[in-house]
Design an enzyme around this catalytic site. Structure first.
Site, PDB file in Angstrom:
ATOM      1  N   ARG A 128       0.737  -1.216   0.065  1.00 29.22           N
ATOM      2  CA  ARG A 128       0.098  -0.044  -0.025  1.00 29.22           C
ATOM      3  C   ARG A 128       0.836   1.272  -0.103  1.00 29.22           C
ATOM      4  O   ARG A 128       0.350   2.364   0.462  1.00 29.22           O
ATOM      5  CB  ARG A 128      -1.031   0.059   1.063  1.00 29.22           C
ATOM      6  CG  ARG A 128      -1.976  -0.978   1.114  1.00 29.22           C
ATOM      7  CD  ARG A 128      -3.176  -0.920   2.179  1.00 29.22           C
ATOM      8  NE  ARG A 128      -4.127  -2.032   1.975  1.00 29.22           N
ATOM      9  CZ  ARG A 128      -4.242  -3.272   2.700  1.00 29.22           C
ATOM     10  NH1 ARG A 128      -3.126  -3.387   3.489  1.00 29.22           N
ATOM     11  NH2 ARG A 128      -5.116  -3.826   2.641  1.00 29.22           N
ATOM     12  N   LYS A 150       3.624  11.018 -11.634  1.00 31.52           N
ATOM     13  CA  LYS A 150       2.576  10.286 -12.456  1.00 31.52           C
ATOM     14  C   LYS A 150       3.479   8.931 -12.730  1.00 31.52           C
ATOM     15  O   LYS A 150       4.464   8.734 -13.396  1.00 31.52           O
ATOM     16  CB  LYS A 150       2.406  10.707 -13.797  1.00 31.52           C
ATOM     17  CG  LYS A 150       1.498  12.084 -13.886  1.00 31.52           C
ATOM     18  CD  LYS A 150       1.353  12.698 -14.973  1.00 31.52           C
ATOM     19  CE  LYS A 150      -0.016  12.506 -16.047  1.00 31.52           C
ATOM     20  NZ  LYS A 150       0.069  13.510 -17.272  1.00 31.52           N
ATOM     21  N   GLU A 192      11.005  16.366 -25.439  1.00 32.56           N
ATOM     22  CA  GLU A 192      10.461  16.793 -23.898  1.00 32.56           C
ATOM     23  C   GLU A 192      11.112  18.060 -23.407  1.00 32.56           C
ATOM     24  O   GLU A 192      10.448  18.964 -23.029  1.00 32.56           O
ATOM     25  CB  GLU A 192      10.446  15.608 -23.111  1.00 32.56           C
ATOM     26  CG  GLU A 192       9.700  14.490 -23.586  1.00 32.56           C
ATOM     27  CD  GLU A 192       8.175  14.593 -23.260  1.00 32.56           C
ATOM     28  OE1 GLU A 192       7.679  15.582 -22.847  1.00 32.56           O
ATOM     29  OE2 GLU A 192       7.541  13.603 -23.336  1.00 32.56           O
ATOM     30  N   LYS A 233       8.765  21.902 -15.213  1.00 30.69           N
ATOM     31  CA  LYS A 233       7.902  20.921 -14.811  1.00 30.69           C
ATOM     32  C   LYS A 233       7.387  20.985 -13.227  1.00 30.69           C
ATOM     33  O   LYS A 233       6.172  21.016 -12.945  1.00 30.69           O
ATOM     34  CB  LYS A 233       8.226  19.547 -15.056  1.00 30.69           C
ATOM     35  CG  LYS A 233       7.224  18.510 -14.682  1.00 30.69           C
ATOM     36  CD  LYS A 233       7.476  17.262 -15.239  1.00 30.69           C
ATOM     37  CE  LYS A 233       6.216  16.292 -15.037  1.00 30.69           C
ATOM     38  NZ  LYS A 233       6.388  14.953 -15.795  1.00 30.69           N
ATOM     39  N   ARG A 247      -1.881  21.348 -15.435  1.00 28.27           N
ATOM     40  CA  ARG A 247      -0.837  20.423 -15.501  1.00 28.27           C
ATOM     41  C   ARG A 247      -1.019  19.734 -16.847  1.00 28.27           C
ATOM     42  O   ARG A 247      -0.123  19.071 -17.239  1.00 28.27           O
ATOM     43  CB  ARG A 247      -0.706  19.248 -14.321  1.00 28.27           C
ATOM     44  CG  ARG A 247       0.109  18.159 -14.656  1.00 28.27           C
ATOM     45  CD  ARG A 247       0.525  17.471 -13.352  1.00 28.27           C
ATOM     46  NE  ARG A 247       1.558  16.609 -13.710  1.00 28.27           N
ATOM     47  CZ  ARG A 247       1.845  15.635 -12.653  1.00 28.27           C
ATOM     48  NH1 ARG A 247       1.762  15.955 -11.283  1.00 28.27           N
ATOM     49  NH2 ARG A 247       3.015  14.655 -13.098  1.00 28.27           N
ATOM     50  N   ASN A 251       1.004  18.157 -21.582  1.00 26.62           N
ATOM     51  CA  ASN A 251       0.684  16.869 -22.624  1.00 26.62           C
ATOM     52  C   ASN A 251       0.507  17.660 -23.975  1.00 26.62           C
ATOM     53  O   ASN A 251       0.217  17.063 -25.088  1.00 26.62           O
ATOM     54  CB  ASN A 251      -0.918  16.524 -22.208  1.00 26.62           C
ATOM     55  CG  ASN A 251      -0.978  15.844 -21.061  1.00 26.62           C
ATOM     56  OD1 ASN A 251      -0.193  14.901 -20.749  1.00 26.62           O
ATOM     57  ND2 ASN A 251      -1.858  16.059 -20.241  1.00 26.62           N
ATOM     58  N   HIS A 254       1.172  15.333 -26.801  1.00 22.86           N
ATOM     59  CA  HIS A 254       0.928  13.811 -26.473  1.00 22.86           C
ATOM     60  C   HIS A 254      -0.346  13.338 -26.888  1.00 22.86           C
ATOM     61  O   HIS A 254      -0.551  11.921 -27.089  1.00 22.86           O
ATOM     62  CB  HIS A 254       0.916  13.745 -25.007  1.00 22.86           C
ATOM     63  CG  HIS A 254       2.451  14.143 -24.343  1.00 22.86           C
ATOM     64  ND1 HIS A 254       3.244  15.068 -24.615  1.00 22.86           N
ATOM     65  CD2 HIS A 254       3.361  13.253 -23.557  1.00 22.86           C
ATOM     66  CE1 HIS A 254       4.248  14.813 -24.008  1.00 22.86           C
ATOM     67  NE2 HIS A 254       4.304  13.914 -23.591  1.00 22.86           N
ATOM     68  N   HIS A 258       0.462  10.062 -28.485  1.00 25.43           N
ATOM     69  CA  HIS A 258      -0.104   8.569 -27.815  1.00 25.43           C
ATOM     70  C   HIS A 258      -0.915   7.928 -28.877  1.00 25.43           C
ATOM     71  O   HIS A 258      -0.711   6.602 -28.726  1.00 25.43           O
ATOM     72  CB  HIS A 258      -0.860   8.876 -26.466  1.00 25.43           C
ATOM     73  CG  HIS A 258       0.099   9.402 -25.492  1.00 25.43           C
ATOM     74  ND1 HIS A 258      -0.549   9.764 -24.355  1.00 25.43           N
ATOM     75  CD2 HIS A 258       1.016   9.327 -25.369  1.00 25.43           C
ATOM     76  CE1 HIS A 258       0.229   9.873 -23.373  1.00 25.43           C
ATOM     77  NE2 HIS A 258       1.664   9.843 -23.922  1.00 25.43           N
ATOM     78  N   HIS A 273       8.644   6.959 -27.852  1.00 21.85           N
ATOM     79  CA  HIS A 273       7.632   8.044 -27.004  1.00 21.85           C
ATOM     80  C   HIS A 273       8.130   9.498 -27.760  1.00 21.85           C
ATOM     81  O   HIS A 273       7.377  10.079 -28.072  1.00 21.85           O
ATOM     82  CB  HIS A 273       7.758   8.010 -25.937  1.00 21.85           C
ATOM     83  CG  HIS A 273       6.904   9.126 -25.067  1.00 21.85           C
ATOM     84  ND1 HIS A 273       5.596   9.172 -25.011  1.00 21.85           N
ATOM     85  CD2 HIS A 273       7.325  10.060 -24.122  1.00 21.85           C
ATOM     86  CE1 HIS A 273       5.274  10.267 -24.598  1.00 21.85           C
ATOM     87  NE2 HIS A 273       6.181  10.588 -23.695  1.00 21.85           N
TER      88      HIS A 273
END
Length: 375
Positions: A128, A150, A192, A233, A247, A251, A254, A258, A273
């Site tokens: 956990r 993330k 990036e 970032k 935030r 993206n 992306h 993606h 990527h």
């Protein structure tokens, strides 16, 4: 940003979940002492890595951890995007439990973005939630995926659709390790870096246009670019940790990217990527121009810079057959930036003027994709 010894430090300020990003040379060897000095104690660690990174650097990392009193267990998986799956997640979490690591111990992500996403997800769910340290070994991971918490895996439905937000306790970005990357991998990470200029730092993008060769050659520009990207970032994550607002700007490129990665079934021989992001950022600027939001000259400028550094800038450059534009639209509709069926894109009004566009007409996107599709 502050300098301490030979490292540049970028703090990520998230209250009791705050942590530092250290950027500089020799951090793999110093990882143990950096971890212990912050934790105030020794602990045990699982090092999640891939076969490529482990073969090059694992021995040095383990030696440094041992010298600091940290006993470590390596968990080595196959390299590549296809390891971001349920089966490998199960393998990694079982290995962590089999090593009898406890909640007070740590999981170290030692690799590129795939490893960071996979190991972070495992750290977030094993017992956990265990301690988590990122030691990113690719440029892409150092400036993007290692920062902000993330984590996740891919499914047949799309990229990163299963995961958790789980912040690391420390990020160690060793700039020396970037010298072992292939030119293709380094270029993919550079996409990036450029993204941060295109989001809201037009002066940084102009600086990149003038200084990108120094970044590729390993000059002081490299550390400077990584630090600026990480600070960019961190600033966004501090404002919006769980991607409920600003935030989403991270993206940029992306949603298109993606969809292209899903269309190539995450086959890294065809598309990695950062290459998908490069093509996606050009498409985002071209689509913005088509929607009369920005000048076509901005799209041409973005395309020129990314092409100058050797990145792909169009769908035509992807090897092999792609599904039709209608199928790409299905992947876009499944993307996690969709809210209740309406399309949300990151579009732009110019270089460094990106914004969140909600309710983008699907018909306009499909028409645009048909124009750009090689078929």
């Amino acid at each position: 940003m502050t300098d301490q010894a030979t490292s540049t430090i970028v703090p990520v300020k998230l209250g009791d979940r705050s942590y530092d990003i250290l950027i500089g040379g020799g951090l793999i060897e110093r990882a143990g002492q950096e971890i212990v000095s912050r934790a105030g104690k020794t602990m045990r660690a699982a090092i999640v890595s891939d076969e490529t990174v482990a073969g090059l650097h694992l021995e040095r990392l383990q030696a440094g951890l041992t010298a600091a009193g940290i006993e470590s267990t390596p968990v080595v998986v196959a390299p590549g995007e296809q390891s971001k799956c349920f089966a490998t997640l199960e393998t990694v979490t079982n290995a962590i439990l089999a090593a009898r690591l406890e909640r007070g111990d740590i999981v170290i992500a030692f690799g590129g973005g795939v490893i960071g996403d996979l190991a972070g997800f495992a750290a977030g769910i094993a017992r956990r939630g265990m301690g988590f340290v990122q030691i990113p070994t690719s440029l892409l991971a150092q400036v993007d995926s290692s920062v902000g918490g993330k984590t996740g895996i891919n499914t047949a439905h799309g990229k990163n659709l299963v995961g958790v937000f789980y912040q690391p306790q420390l990020v160690l970005a060793d700039t020396d390790v970037l010298n072992t990357l292939s030119l293709r991998e380094f270029r993919a990470g550079y996409a990036e870096v450029a993204k941060y200029g295109l989001i809201d730092r037009p002066d940084f993008f102009a600086w990149l246009e003038a200084n990108w060769r120094g970044i590729f050659d390993g000059g002081p520009e490299r550390t400077q670019a990584i630090a600026i990207a990480c600070q960019s970032k961190a600033d966004v994550v501090e404002r919006d940790e769980f991607e409920m607002g600003d935030r989403a700007l991270l993206n940029l490129g992306h949603t298109f990217g993606h969809a292209l990665e899903t269309a190539t079934k995450y086959d890294s021989s065809r598309l990695v990527h950062g290459e998908g992001v490069s093509i996606g950022m050009v498409l985002a600027h071209q689509f913005s121009a088509k929607m009369n939001l920005a000048s076509p000259d901005d799209a041409l400028r973005v395309e020129k810079h990314l092409r100058d550094v050797g990145l792909p800038v169009s769908i035509n450059e992807i090897q092999g057959q792609l599904p039709p534009a209608e199928k790409l639209m299905e992947y876009i509709a499944q993307d996690k930036k969709v809210t209740r069926g309406t399309l949300t894109f990151i579009l732009t009004r110019g270089i460094g003027q990106s914004f969140i566009a909600k309710d983008v007409p699907p018909s306009a996107v499909l028409s645009f994709l048909k124009e750009k599709h090689p078929a």
